[in-house]
Design an enzyme around this catalytic site. Sequence first.
Site, PDB file in Angstrom:
ATOM      1  N   CYS A  96       0.802  -1.217   0.000  1.00  0.00           N
ATOM      2  CA  CYS A  96       0.000   0.000   0.000  1.00  0.00           C
ATOM      3  C   CYS A  96       0.840   1.274   0.000  1.00  0.00           C
ATOM      4  O   CYS A  96       0.497   2.260  -0.649  1.00  0.00           O
ATOM      5  CB  CYS A  96      -0.966   0.001   1.175  1.00  0.00           C
ATOM      6  SG  CYS A  96      -0.151  -0.141   2.755  1.00  0.00           S
ATOM      7  N   HIS A 127      -1.831   0.646   7.219  1.00  0.00           N
ATOM      8  CA  HIS A 127      -2.162   0.980   5.838  1.00  0.00           C
ATOM      9  C   HIS A 127      -1.674   2.391   5.549  1.00  0.00           C
ATOM     10  O   HIS A 127      -1.434   3.184   6.450  1.00  0.00           O
ATOM     11  CB  HIS A 127      -3.691   0.892   5.679  1.00  0.00           C
ATOM     12  CG  HIS A 127      -4.148   0.942   4.260  1.00  0.00           C
ATOM     13  ND1 HIS A 127      -3.624   0.139   3.268  1.00  0.00           N
ATOM     14  CD2 HIS A 127      -5.118   1.681   3.657  1.00  0.00           C
ATOM     15  CE1 HIS A 127      -4.229   0.403   2.122  1.00  0.00           C
ATOM     16  NE2 HIS A 127      -5.149   1.341   2.331  1.00  0.00           N
ATOM     17  N   ASP A 139      -7.826   6.003  -2.078  1.00  0.00           N
ATOM     18  CA  ASP A 139      -6.999   4.866  -1.680  1.00  0.00           C
ATOM     19  C   ASP A 139      -6.581   4.093  -2.915  1.00  0.00           C
ATOM     20  O   ASP A 139      -7.330   3.246  -3.411  1.00  0.00           O
ATOM     21  CB  ASP A 139      -7.772   3.958  -0.720  1.00  0.00           C
ATOM     22  CG  ASP A 139      -6.853   2.927  -0.083  1.00  0.00           C
ATOM     23  OD1 ASP A 139      -5.704   2.776  -0.564  1.00  0.00           O
ATOM     24  OD2 ASP A 139      -7.275   2.289   0.895  1.00  0.00           O
TER      25      ASP A 139
END
Lengths: 317, 645
Positions: free
Chosen positions: B407, B451, B467
């Site tokens: 991520c 994250h 995201d």
Amino acid sequence: MKLLAQLKQTLFRWQSDGTAPLRLGQRRIFIIPSRGGLLFVTALVVMLIGAINYSLALGHALVFLLAGLGLVGMIHTFRNLYDLVITPGRCDAVFAGEMAYFELRLDNERATARRALTFEADAEHPVTVTVDAGKMLKIAIPQRTIRRGWCELSRIRLSSEYPLGLFHAWSYLQPAMRCLVFPTPVMTPLPGASATSRQGAQRGAAGQEDFSGFRLRQPADSLHHVAWKASARIPDSNDLLVKQFAGGSALELQLDWALTDPALPDETRLGILCGWVLQADASGQRYGLRLPGHEIARADTKNQRLACLQLLALFAL
Amino acid sequence: MSRPAHRPLDQTARPWLMAAALATILPHLEHQALWLSSLIGLMLLWAAWLWQRNERLPNSGLLAIIVCLSCCAVYLEYQTLFGRDAGVALLVIFMAMKMLELKNRRDGMVVVTLGYFLLLTHYFYSQSIPTGLWLLIALWLVTSALIRLNSGPDAMPRSILRYAASLLAQALPFMLALYLLFPRINGPLWGLPQDAHSGKTGLSEQMTPGSIAHLALNNEIAFRVRFDAEIPPGKLLYWRGPVMEYFDGTTWRPQPNRPGSERIEVIATPLSYEITLEPHNQRWLLALDAPTGMPPETGLNGTLTATHRQIINERRQFRFASTLDYRFNVAENPNILRRNLQLPAGRNPQTLKLAGEWRATTKEPEEVVNKALTLFAEQNFVYSLQPPLLGPEGIDDFLFSSRRGFCEHYAAAFVVLMRAAGIPARVVGGYQGGEVNPVDGYLTVRQSDAHAWSEIWLEGRGWIRIDPTAAVSPARIENGRIDQPGSATLPALSQLRTAWLKNLRHRWEAINNAWNQQILSYDMQRQRQLLARLGWQEAGWQDLVILLALCCTILLGAITAWTLHQKPQPDPATRLWHKALRHLARRQVNCARWETPNALLHRVQTEHPMLAEPFGRVVNAYLDVRYGRTSNNLNLLREAIAQLP
């Protein structure tokens, strides 16, 4: 001042408890933290600070559990002594300088054992015992004797740190017990036999006395009486045997204060007399004892020795 | 009164002390250097060997040398003799050394006290339920050793263990009273040593490639959340940590001392929830999106991160209210917008070129965003925990050659693309999702849920969350799971087993959570709450001390009364006989103290002829039990008593 003395009396039992059984109540048991307890408390304080500083919830719990353990330990140390029943027993007479043993009977009426009970009349000779649940135990408290006469049992200190050693509980016992202390025997040769007191009795002719066996030679026995042949038959021994005769004695002794050296101190003279009594008794002779103002007639009864020693023990006291 | 404690230690007490020492040292071996554990093992073996052979203990000169050498070794290992780890290491060494110096009872007392102290030091490392249980056993052992030390050699091991357990059980009520009522002090009393809270994992304050990936396999719990109402779906749960605006080409960092303010326009109704945060040695608090209600001593900074006044170095609870639908800083400070467009000069030329092309061809920023997300979705990007190492031009390498990343790679690349295309953008670190424990209804967020995502600022809309990872691996966002190749088709049996294991794990974690919530987090506030619930508002520490003293006195009294009056039970025959006598007493026949059973029977025969026959049987049965040849006639006696009218 008088009040303080009275308080001390009631607190620390300087007065006699009499001869009745005594039960340890809460008023006569004292308890303070022991050295181990102080160490424990110090550790707990440090641990608590650590637990607060690092915000350790379980650390708090541990410290609190240990603090609880300390409190419970205090109760259990107290309880180890509480309700113990102590009954004075007897005490056999001893010679001065020997240990007198005072017998005490301990009754534990509880369902758990009382452990590590330390009795001391004399700080050098503590006696540590366990009294099992619901049981009775007889113990002998040693106390060194110094002088002849009546030796009173000094105040006994009963103490215990069981179970955790964090507290020291103690109590003073003062049972009215005394022990007769004979003078310390001084071994010197027996004085010569005096005239026999029994009319008509001759100095033992051979065959008149019954040979009754051998016994070990005492230092006081004359070498003339040693049975050399019999002694030689005992292997690996330096002991000498002396023939013993029953019935009429060859010698009749009158042990007299006047026979001792007047230059010696009185106590030593009594010690010499004591030694004579023992030797005379051991050799099975008839003997009597004369002290200024007292006289024990010559006899060879069982009580003769005790009567003589008692007289010596209590003479002029 | 105080006599020297130099009573010699009897030989048979030493194994007890060694067992106590071993039980208190053992858990420390887990986090200690190997040389230290070996040294301790050797010393314990030596002590055991000496005991076995009944040999003389080594002289104090030799021990002093060993102590000096050990201290030097500890100093070399930890660079200090104080502080948590070095201090514990020294204590452990002293404990092992003391085994070689057990000469008298006082040494034994020192071992026991040191043992109790060592028990506390375990809590520096863990306060979990297993630790608590193990230490309870160790506590029991140490206490038994203490009793053994003071009881003399004639006590049986079993009775010692039983007595220790009974003493600890009696100490429990005191512990409860003290735990609840002892005036609590919050926070450290003085500055803690530097290693006080070391070894705690979590999000770091800066992001370099790989910094979050190393957390992905860490199953430790980061925090737990209890929502007052329903738990929102997992894909909406973005827990905000530090916001990173400054990029030097490899590392992202938050802007220090950023000025600025936050203006939140609330659209959806805020949700209330309570976070139990595990210590992470940082100030940020990981609230959900836009907090509207804040716990005390907490503030929001200009990037919408909730920060606490103090560093969080112990597990703490915070109540928040947050809205999931909001507008944030629609009118943003131009300085801040400018800062969020900065890129390191001359780095990642390919990326800048691509973004430049996009900006030239599209007018709307939304279209640029879509182009970037489409790039991630369609160009064979792979979500991977083991991305290849990237060169100095990290973003270029990632976007145009490796295309494998976690991520943080996607968020970073996206932000660089946006900034290059003229859209203010920044990286947000935090946690995403969480797992609901069906047992207690808590949402558990683990380190593996760490994250990173990005935020862009659009005219008229303010800061918007994008995201980019969702474009590559939607599953990561939907249910917080990492797609692992080959894990899709598990056999049915193994799935069943995993379900069963999962259930077990849920239960265990729920128990742990209850332990943390109810027991470990009891502090000054909880103490006040408890007293308030008992109807005692505003209790000061003096009141607590009085109450505590009262409780302890009552407990002491109760335990004293209970323990002092335990008489031995009479034997069964006597008890039955007393029962028969109680029967008679109801008929006004009282047995005198001097009366034998037969004398009593004689009196009964003359005074109560009606009773004579059945009571005669009782007397016969009793005398038979007491004096008869056969011993086990208790049943006959019991029957005879039952037949008494």
